[in-house]
Write a protein that holds these residues in place. Sequence first.
Motif, PDB file in Angstrom:
ATOM      1  N   UNK A 143       0.851  -1.195   0.000  1.00  0.00           N
ATOM      2  CA  UNK A 143       0.000   0.000   0.000  1.00  0.00           C
ATOM      3  C   UNK A 143       0.889   1.247   0.000  1.00  0.00           C
ATOM      4  N   UNK A 144       1.557   1.529  -1.107  1.00  0.00           N
ATOM      5  CA  UNK A 144       2.552   2.608  -1.129  1.00  0.00           C
ATOM      6  C   UNK A 144       1.994   4.016  -0.911  1.00  0.00           C
ATOM      7  N   UNK A 145       0.696   4.213  -1.076  1.00  0.00           N
ATOM      8  CA  UNK A 145       0.126   5.555  -0.904  1.00  0.00           C
ATOM      9  C   UNK A 145      -0.596   5.705   0.439  1.00  0.00           C
ATOM     10  N   UNK A 146      -0.360   4.796   1.355  1.00  0.00           N
ATOM     11  CA  UNK A 146      -1.012   4.825   2.657  1.00  0.00           C
ATOM     12  C   UNK A 146      -0.204   5.717   3.601  1.00  0.00           C
ATOM     13  N   UNK A 147      -0.750   6.873   3.948  1.00  0.00           N
ATOM     14  CA  UNK A 147      -0.044   7.850   4.789  1.00  0.00           C
ATOM     15  C   UNK A 147       0.245   7.300   6.180  1.00  0.00           C
ATOM     16  N   UNK A 148      -0.677   6.530   6.733  1.00  0.00           N
ATOM     17  CA  UNK A 148      -0.466   5.977   8.075  1.00  0.00           C
ATOM     18  C   UNK A 148       0.732   5.029   8.095  1.00  0.00           C
ATOM     19  N   UNK A 190      -1.017  18.452   0.899  1.00  0.00           N
ATOM     20  CA  UNK A 190      -2.168  18.967   0.149  1.00  0.00           C
ATOM     21  C   UNK A 190      -3.390  18.049   0.245  1.00  0.00           C
ATOM     22  N   UNK A 191      -3.253  16.929   0.915  1.00  0.00           N
ATOM     23  CA  UNK A 191      -4.335  15.948   1.012  1.00  0.00           C
ATOM     24  C   UNK A 191      -5.082  16.130   2.332  1.00  0.00           C
ATOM     25  N   UNK A 192      -6.300  16.638   2.278  1.00  0.00           N
ATOM     26  CA  UNK A 192      -7.070  16.879   3.501  1.00  0.00           C
ATOM     27  C   UNK A 192      -7.292  15.616   4.318  1.00  0.00           C
ATOM     28  N   UNK A 193      -7.414  14.471   3.659  1.00  0.00           N
ATOM     29  CA  UNK A 193      -7.653  13.214   4.365  1.00  0.00           C
ATOM     30  C   UNK A 193      -6.452  12.815   5.228  1.00  0.00           C
ATOM     31  N   UNK A 194      -5.287  13.328   4.907  1.00  0.00           N
ATOM     32  CA  UNK A 194      -4.062  12.985   5.639  1.00  0.00           C
ATOM     33  C   UNK A 194      -3.595  14.110   6.550  1.00  0.00           C
ATOM     34  N   UNK A 195      -4.448  15.084   6.794  1.00  0.00           N
ATOM     35  CA  UNK A 195      -4.068  16.268   7.584  1.00  0.00           C
ATOM     36  C   UNK A 195      -3.526  15.892   8.964  1.00  0.00           C
ATOM     37  N   UNK A 196      -4.172  14.958   9.641  1.00  0.00           N
ATOM     38  CA  UNK A 196      -3.737  14.572  10.984  1.00  0.00           C
ATOM     39  C   UNK A 196      -2.359  13.902  10.948  1.00  0.00           C
TER      40      UNK A 196
END
Length: 90
Positions: free
Chosen positions: A27-32, A63-69
Amino acid sequence: AYQCAAYEMLGETDKALTVIQSARGQQPKNAFLHYREGWINYHAQRWEQAIRIFEEIIATYAANDASKEIVNTARFSLSAIYVHLEQFDK
């Protein structure tokens, strides 16, 4: 992702990194998962690697609101490293 944290808490940093890097490969694009790799290095006091990863997270996901935290946590962790290293200007 949680297995790698358990390995790190047991002092098995290299195992923890192997597990998280495998997960990131799937999952290379998974921020967590990206953050978790930085956290493992942070916890192991591998400062240079942690700095590189936290900077990557900020640059990649800012720039990704879903990854803000995740981005805010990476910024906080990066700041804590620089305080620890007494590099207050950063």
